[in-house]
Design a protein around this motif. Structure first.
Motif, PDB file in Angstrom:
ATOM      1  N   UNK A 141       0.849  -1.167   0.000  1.00 23.34           N
ATOM      2  CA  UNK A 141       0.000   0.000   0.000  1.00 23.34           C
ATOM      3  C   UNK A 141       0.902   1.239   0.000  1.00 23.34           C
ATOM      4  N   UNK A 142       0.519   2.228  -0.739  1.00 24.67           N
ATOM      5  CA  UNK A 142       1.332   3.439  -0.837  1.00 24.67           C
ATOM      6  C   UNK A 142       1.181   4.284   0.429  1.00 24.67           C
ATOM      7  N   UNK A 143       2.047   5.281   0.566  1.00 24.80           N
ATOM      8  CA  UNK A 143       1.979   6.176   1.723  1.00 24.80           C
ATOM      9  C   UNK A 143       0.659   6.917   1.781  1.00 24.80           C
ATOM     10  N   UNK A 144       0.137   7.304   0.620  1.00 24.87           N
ATOM     11  CA  UNK A 144      -1.155   8.011   0.601  1.00 24.87           C
ATOM     12  C   UNK A 144      -2.274   7.095   1.092  1.00 24.87           C
ATOM     13  N   UNK A 193      -1.925   4.501   3.139  1.00 24.24           N
ATOM     14  CA  UNK A 193      -1.735   4.318   4.579  1.00 24.24           C
ATOM     15  C   UNK A 193      -2.218   5.534   5.354  1.00 24.24           C
ATOM     16  N   UNK A 194      -1.911   6.709   4.835  1.00 17.74           N
ATOM     17  CA  UNK A 194      -2.338   7.938   5.491  1.00 17.74           C
ATOM     18  C   UNK A 194      -3.859   8.011   5.591  1.00 17.74           C
ATOM     19  N   UNK A 195      -4.542   7.637   4.520  1.00 14.52           N
ATOM     20  CA  UNK A 195      -6.010   7.660   4.520  1.00 14.52           C
ATOM     21  C   UNK A 195      -6.556   6.672   5.548  1.00 14.52           C
ATOM     22  N   UNK A 196      -6.001   5.483   5.594  1.00  8.30           N
ATOM     23  CA  UNK A 196      -6.477   4.471   6.543  1.00  8.30           C
ATOM     24  C   UNK A 196      -6.243   4.928   7.980  1.00  8.30           C
ATOM     25  N   UNK A 197      -5.048   5.435   8.287  1.00 11.74           N
ATOM     26  CA  UNK A 197      -4.744   5.882   9.646  1.00 11.74           C
ATOM     27  C   UNK A 197      -5.583   7.090  10.035  1.00 11.74           C
ATOM     28  N   UNK A 198      -5.846   7.996   9.100  1.00 11.07           N
ATOM     29  CA  UNK A 198      -6.697   9.148   9.390  1.00 11.07           C
ATOM     30  C   UNK A 198      -8.139   8.719   9.658  1.00 11.07           C
ATOM     31  N   UNK A 199      -8.624   7.760   8.885  1.00  7.08           N
ATOM     32  CA  UNK A 199      -9.983   7.261   9.116  1.00  7.08           C
ATOM     33  C   UNK A 199     -10.101   6.573  10.475  1.00  7.08           C
ATOM     34  N   UNK A 200      -9.088   5.820  10.859  1.00  3.80           N
ATOM     35  CA  UNK A 200      -9.095   5.192  12.185  1.00  3.80           C
ATOM     36  C   UNK A 200      -9.086   6.248  13.283  1.00  3.80           C
TER      37      UNK A 200
END
Length: 89
Positions: free
Chosen positions: A1-4, A6-13
């Motif tokens: 998974x790209x950094x973008x 991962x960022x979206x997943x972590x922000x949603x969490x």
């Protein structure tokens, strides 16, 4: 998974746990039960944990926040466990 990604997943969490904490705190202010306070505190600590995951893995990868992440998660779960124990009648 790209950094973008991962960022979206972590922000949603992070947003999900913050929303849960906010809703629980709002309900606690209305109802004032000890169990709601322990749940709200747990989700607040899990929000802090998710924020540290975001900082650790995406924004500041050179820093190791793993022990602090574990302490925040453990504190949240301990507060919830104590809330369960004290709420038993």
């Amino acid at each position: 998974m790209s950094n973008a990604g991962q960022l979206v997943v972590y922000l949603l969490c992070l947003l999900t746990s913050a929303t849960c904490a906010g809703l629980l705190l709002r309900n606690y202010i209305k109802i004032r039960t000890r169990f709601l306070l322990s749940c709200a505190t747990c989700f607040t600590m899990l929000t802090l944990n998710n924020f540290m995951v975001l900082m650790d893995l995406i924004l500041l990868p050179a820093m190791d926040l793993l022990p602090y992440r574990h302490m925040a998660a453990l504190a949240g779960i301990c507060v919830l466990l104590v809330g369960f124990i004290l709420d038993v009648e």
